[in-house]
Design an enzyme around this catalytic site. Structure first.
Site, PDB file in Angstrom:
ATOM      1  N   LYS A  68       0.835  -1.287   0.096  1.00 37.69           N
ATOM      2  CA  LYS A  68      -0.025  -0.029  -0.040  1.00 37.69           C
ATOM      3  C   LYS A  68       0.792   1.132  -0.043  1.00 37.69           C
ATOM      4  O   LYS A  68       1.891   1.215   0.639  1.00 37.69           O
ATOM      5  CB  LYS A  68      -0.934   0.020   1.376  1.00 37.69           C
ATOM      6  CG  LYS A  68      -1.504   1.308   1.613  1.00 37.69           C
ATOM      7  CD  LYS A  68      -1.318   1.786   2.906  1.00 37.69           C
ATOM      8  CE  LYS A  68       0.111   2.161   3.400  1.00 37.69           C
ATOM      9  NZ  LYS A  68       0.303   3.041   4.807  1.00 37.69           N
ATOM     10  N   VAL A 127       9.481  -4.887   5.565  1.00 35.99           N
ATOM     11  CA  VAL A 127       8.875  -4.642   6.867  1.00 35.99           C
ATOM     12  C   VAL A 127       9.246  -3.512   7.314  1.00 35.99           C
ATOM     13  O   VAL A 127      10.162  -2.958   7.380  1.00 35.99           O
ATOM     14  CB  VAL A 127       8.928  -5.950   7.905  1.00 35.99           C
ATOM     15  CG1 VAL A 127       8.611  -7.343   7.027  1.00 35.99           C
ATOM     16  CG2 VAL A 127      10.418  -6.023   8.179  1.00 35.99           C
ATOM     17  N   ALA A 185       7.793  -0.484   6.965  1.00 34.71           N
ATOM     18  CA  ALA A 185       8.420   0.505   5.932  1.00 34.71           C
ATOM     19  C   ALA A 185       7.389   1.392   5.460  1.00 34.71           C
ATOM     20  O   ALA A 185       7.678   2.168   4.470  1.00 34.71           O
ATOM     21  CB  ALA A 185       8.594  -0.590   4.707  1.00 34.71           C
ATOM     22  N   ASP A 225      -4.806  -0.605   8.796  1.00 35.23           N
ATOM     23  CA  ASP A 225      -4.476  -0.587   7.406  1.00 35.23           C
ATOM     24  C   ASP A 225      -5.063  -1.901   6.706  1.00 35.23           C
ATOM     25  O   ASP A 225      -5.361  -1.944   5.551  1.00 35.23           O
ATOM     26  CB  ASP A 225      -2.994  -0.620   6.844  1.00 35.23           C
ATOM     27  CG  ASP A 225      -2.477   0.781   6.992  1.00 35.23           C
ATOM     28  OD1 ASP A 225      -3.359   1.809   6.899  1.00 35.23           O
ATOM     29  OD2 ASP A 225      -1.303   0.907   7.013  1.00 35.23           O
TER      30      ASP A 225
HETATM   31  O1  C5P Z   1      -3.732   0.019  13.998  1.00 34.12           O
HETATM   32  P1  C5P Z   1      -2.262  -0.026  13.961  1.00 34.12           P
HETATM   33  O2  C5P Z   1      -1.927  -1.118  15.074  1.00 34.12           O
HETATM   34  O3  C5P Z   1      -1.817  -0.406  12.772  1.00 34.12           O
HETATM   35  O4  C5P Z   1      -1.675   1.053  14.399  1.00 34.12           O
HETATM   36  C1  C5P Z   1      -0.356   1.213  14.993  1.00 34.12           C
HETATM   37  C2  C5P Z   1      -0.088   2.270  16.026  1.00 34.12           C
HETATM   38  O5  C5P Z   1      -0.397   3.515  15.419  1.00 34.12           O
HETATM   39  C3  C5P Z   1      -1.195   2.189  16.954  1.00 34.12           C
HETATM   40  O6  C5P Z   1      -0.739   1.858  18.161  1.00 34.12           O
HETATM   41  C4  C5P Z   1      -1.256   4.046  17.473  1.00 34.12           C
HETATM   42  O7  C5P Z   1      -0.121   4.310  18.113  1.00 34.12           O
HETATM   43  C5  C5P Z   1      -0.907   4.573  16.011  1.00 34.12           C
HETATM   44  N1  C5P Z   1      -2.134   5.005  15.246  1.00 34.12           N
HETATM   45  C6  C5P Z   1      -2.859   6.150  15.339  1.00 34.12           C
HETATM   46  N2  C5P Z   1      -3.980   6.534  14.765  1.00 34.12           N
HETATM   47  C7  C5P Z   1      -4.289   5.757  13.532  1.00 34.12           C
HETATM   48  C8  C5P Z   1      -3.717   4.898  13.287  1.00 34.12           C
HETATM   49  C9  C5P Z   1      -2.358   4.179  14.182  1.00 34.12           C
HETATM   50  O8  C5P Z   1      -2.474   6.933  16.612  1.00 34.12           O
HETATM   51  N3  C5P Z   1      -5.446   6.143  13.024  1.00 34.12           N
END
Ligand code: C5P
Length: 289
Positions: free
Chosen positions: A10, A100, A102, A141
């Protein structure tokens, strides 16, 4: 039975962070695009639980791997949809090509590929929307990666609106080797006032008009503004190389550090990739998918 599924990388054509949310996440506004750089995911019956193996030794092989989480979550959801037995033991094998950590959603895309493949082999008991809903518990994502293509992502990143496809083009991706902490970059953003934001409406209008150059020159990612000084300088240097080599526009993807550029000329893209390959190991040529 052996299932095979491609998991596409992506890119963020735009990435804007609008503010913080009560749940601790951030409110996002992003134009997302899947590209042909992909991992190959294979699934076959296993001998105990969900096991994941890959060509990268350091990736988790158990339930901490997003692909294994996706398989568990799929069977839990199926259990709610129909009278279904417990999750079978599965061996998931991933040929990783997407680097990874990335900013390319590689792990999320592997998880989404597992959801699609398991659903397909059971003749699609769950809708794409339901798969995306399962995916949001695994990572922000994953819902986008379930359907791919070109989409506007808002909320945590899981609210999706399909967009007209990005016109075909050559894409160069280059990942510098420094590590990035996504939560640290988000908290940096919380502490600064942003001076520059992507022109998301302009990108949407350019997509509707099929105007590749119009999309490319408006691409921007607010995380670029809060990179530590040395890392920011390296990202800027990669962008300068891509621009000097004739790209239509360049930006960083996700929370980085991968930089990508769109070209309307395949030969120029190849030359840019060749130049960057002299300095960087992770350089790829791709196309939108
Ligand atoms: O959802 P995901 O596990 O990919 O998100 C990784 C980290 O990125 C979360 O723990 C958070 O700290 C941050 N995040 C965020 N707001 C989002 C997506 C991710 O703060 N919309």
């Amino acid at each position: 039975m052996e299932l095979h599924e491609r998991a596409y990388a992506k890119l963020n054509l735009t990435l804007d962070v609008l503010g913080t949310r009560a749940d601790g996440y951030h409110e996002m506004c992003m134009v997302m695009q899947s590209v042909s750089l992909c991992d190959e995911v294979s699934i076959r019956p296993g001998r105990g639980g969900m096991r994941v193996e890959s060509n990268l030794r350091f990736l988790p092989t158990d339930g901490r791997n997003l692909a294994a989480m996706a398989a568990e979550a799929f069977y839990r959801a199926l259990d709610g949809a129909a009278a279904q037995t417990a999750a079978p033991a599965l061996d998931i094998s991933i040929q990783k090509r997407i680097p990874v950590c990335a900013g390319l959603a590689g792990g999320s895309s592997d998880a989404a590929a597992v959801l699609r493949a398991l659903n397909r082999t059971l003749e699609k008991p769950l809708s794409t929307e339901r798969l995306a809903q399962i995916g949001r518990e695994i990572g922000s994502d994953v819902p986008f990666c379930v359907g791919g293509g070109t989409a506007l992502a808002t909320g945590r990143g899981e609210e999706l609106e399909a967009l007209p496809a990005l016109p075909d083009c050559a894409v160069v991706l280059c990942k510098p080797s420094f590590p990035i902490s996504t939560p640290a970059l988000f908290s940096m953003l919380d502490r600064v006032k942003l001076h520059c934001r992507p022109d998301t409406q302009g990108v949407l209008a350019a997509l509707r008009a099929g105007d590749l150059a119009g999309v490319a020159r408006r691409m921007y990612n607010v995380f670029e503004d809060v990179l530590p000084r040395r890392e920011g300088a390296e990202v800027a240097a990669i962008k300068r190389t891509l621009i000097a080599r004739g790209c239509l526009g360049a930006s960083m993807s996700g929370s980085g550090p991968t930089v990508f550029a769109l070209f309307d000329d395949e030969a120029l893209a190849q030359q840019a990739a060749a130049e960057l390959s002299r300095e960087y190991q992770d350089v790829f040529l791709a196309r939108p998918v």
